[in-house]
Design an enzyme around this catalytic site. Structure first.
Site, PDB file in Angstrom:
ATOM      1  N   GLU A   1      -9.960   4.906  -0.787  1.00 30.45           N
ATOM      2  CA  GLU A   1     -11.299   5.467  -0.549  1.00 30.45           C
ATOM      3  C   GLU A   1     -12.324   4.857  -1.499  1.00 30.45           C
ATOM      4  OE1 GLU A   1     -10.764   9.746  -0.488  1.00 30.45           O
ATOM      5  OE2 GLU A   1      -9.653   9.607   1.396  1.00 30.45           O
TER       6      GLU A   1
ATOM      7  N   ASN B   1      -4.050   4.730   1.977  1.00 30.48           N
ATOM      8  CA  ASN B   1      -5.509   4.809   2.134  1.00 30.48           C
ATOM      9  C   ASN B   1      -6.204   4.580   0.803  1.00 30.48           C
ATOM     10  OD1 ASN B   1      -4.409   7.390   1.534  1.00 30.48           O
ATOM     11  ND2 ASN B   1      -6.250   8.420   2.215  1.00 30.48           N
TER      12      ASN B   1
ATOM     13  N   CYS C   1      -5.701   7.024  13.309  1.00 23.51           N
ATOM     14  CA  CYS C   1      -7.047   7.227  13.859  1.00 23.51           C
ATOM     15  C   CYS C   1      -7.349   6.156  14.918  1.00 23.51           C
ATOM     16  CB  CYS C   1      -8.083   7.194  12.741  1.00 23.51           C
ATOM     17  SG  CYS C   1      -8.470   5.530  12.164  1.00 23.51           S
TER      18      CYS C   1
ATOM     19  N   CYS D   1      -8.103   3.068   5.888  1.00 26.60           N
ATOM     20  CA  CYS D   1      -6.893   3.839   6.180  1.00 26.60           C
ATOM     21  C   CYS D   1      -5.641   3.087   5.728  1.00 26.60           C
ATOM     22  CB  CYS D   1      -6.763   4.076   7.682  1.00 26.60           C
ATOM     23  SG  CYS D   1      -7.993   5.176   8.388  1.00 26.60           S
TER      24      CYS D   1
ATOM     25  N   GLU E   1      -2.922   2.575   7.443  1.00 17.53           N
ATOM     26  CA  GLU E   1      -2.382   1.696   8.485  1.00 17.53           C
ATOM     27  C   GLU E   1      -3.055   0.332   8.463  1.00 17.53           C
ATOM     28  OE1 GLU E   1      -3.451   4.788   8.732  1.00 17.53           O
ATOM     29  OE2 GLU E   1      -2.688   5.819  10.495  1.00 17.53           O
TER      30      GLU E   1
HETATM   31  N1  THU Z   1      -6.562   8.220   6.931  1.00 15.84           N
HETATM   32  C1  THU Z   1      -5.588   7.265   7.007  1.00 15.84           C
HETATM   33  O1  THU Z   1      -5.274   6.598   6.015  1.00 15.84           O
HETATM   34  N2  THU Z   1      -4.979   7.078   8.188  1.00 15.84           N
HETATM   35  C2  THU Z   1      -5.270   7.783   9.325  1.00 15.84           C
HETATM   36  O2  THU Z   1      -4.725   7.472  10.379  1.00 15.84           O
HETATM   37  C3  THU Z   1      -6.195   8.891   9.279  1.00 15.84           C
HETATM   38  C4  THU Z   1      -6.991   9.015   8.044  1.00 15.84           C
HETATM   39  C5  THU Z   1      -7.235   8.404   5.638  1.00 15.84           C
HETATM   40  C6  THU Z   1      -8.662   7.944   5.614  1.00 15.84           C
HETATM   41  C7  THU Z   1      -9.228   8.798   4.499  1.00 15.84           C
HETATM   42  O3  THU Z   1      -8.974   8.148   3.271  1.00 15.84           O
HETATM   43  C8  THU Z   1      -8.416  10.073   4.557  1.00 15.84           C
HETATM   44  O4  THU Z   1      -7.254   9.766   5.313  1.00 15.84           O
HETATM   45  C9  THU Z   1      -9.136  11.231   5.185  1.00 15.84           C
HETATM   46  O5  THU Z   1      -9.629  10.907   6.421  1.00 15.84           O
END
Ligand code: THU
Length: 158
Positions: A64, A62, A112, A73, A75
């Site tokens: 940000e 991930n 997600c 994310c 994935e």
């Molecule tokens: N996140 C992912 O990378 N994958 C997911 O399936 C759920 C959430 C990340 C997004 C964000 O950077 C952090 O987790 C918190 O939501």
């Protein structure tokens, strides 16, 4: 009115050591991928590893951003790169895991909804299902096809 039911089959391993070698290896790649997370705002580090039909493993984590929705994310970072780099290949499997300061989380981290939608599109494009390996420090679950995680997807235009 008809009441309908859905039934979902998935595999559950009490520990990654009981998984087939290739799946375990992919999960290990997802764990190392999480080290590359840029999770300044959530401190929630996620790693993903995608195995393509040519055997290549593509990783993502991930990423940000101060403008929150601009982040991505793990994935989708992995899937978009995999598709961009190997457009003719299909996705065999994707493994997902999250870390905290002590290592791999004891809870499972499910993809997600937005990531599931992206998985669905790549399944439709390739005409094949992908296996989704959801890891934790203990239990690991394996789903065949994203519809096992999200049965009703938006596919009208796909
Ligand atoms: N996140 C992912 O990378 N994958 C997911 O399936 C759920 C959430 C990340 C997004 C964000 O950077 C952090 O987790 C918190 O939501």
């Amino acid at each position: 009115m008809t009441e309908r039911q859905l039934h979902i089959n998935y595999l559950e391993y009490s520990s990654a050591v009981k998984m087939p070698f290739e799946d375990r290896e992919l999960l290990e790649s997802a764990i190392s991928a999480a080290e590359g997370a840029y999770a300044k705002y959530s401190s929630f580090r996620v790693g993903a590893a995608v195995r393509m039909s040519n055997g290549v493993v593509v990783i993502g984590s991930n990423q940000e951003n101060a403008a929150y929705p601009s982040g991505l994310c793990a994935e989708r970072t992995a899937l978009f790169y995999a598709s961009a780099r190997y457009p003719g290949e299909s996705v065999e499997a994707i493994a997902v895991v999250a870390l905290d300061d002590k290592g791999v989380l004891t809870e499972l981290t499910y993809p997600c909804g937005a990531c599931r939608q992206v998985m669905a599109e790549y399944e439709m494009r390739a005409g094949r299902e992908m296996r989704i390996i959801v890891g934790s420090a203990g239990v690991v679950q394996v789903f065949t096809g994203v519809r096992s995680l999200m049965p009703f997807i938006f596919d009208n235009l796909a």
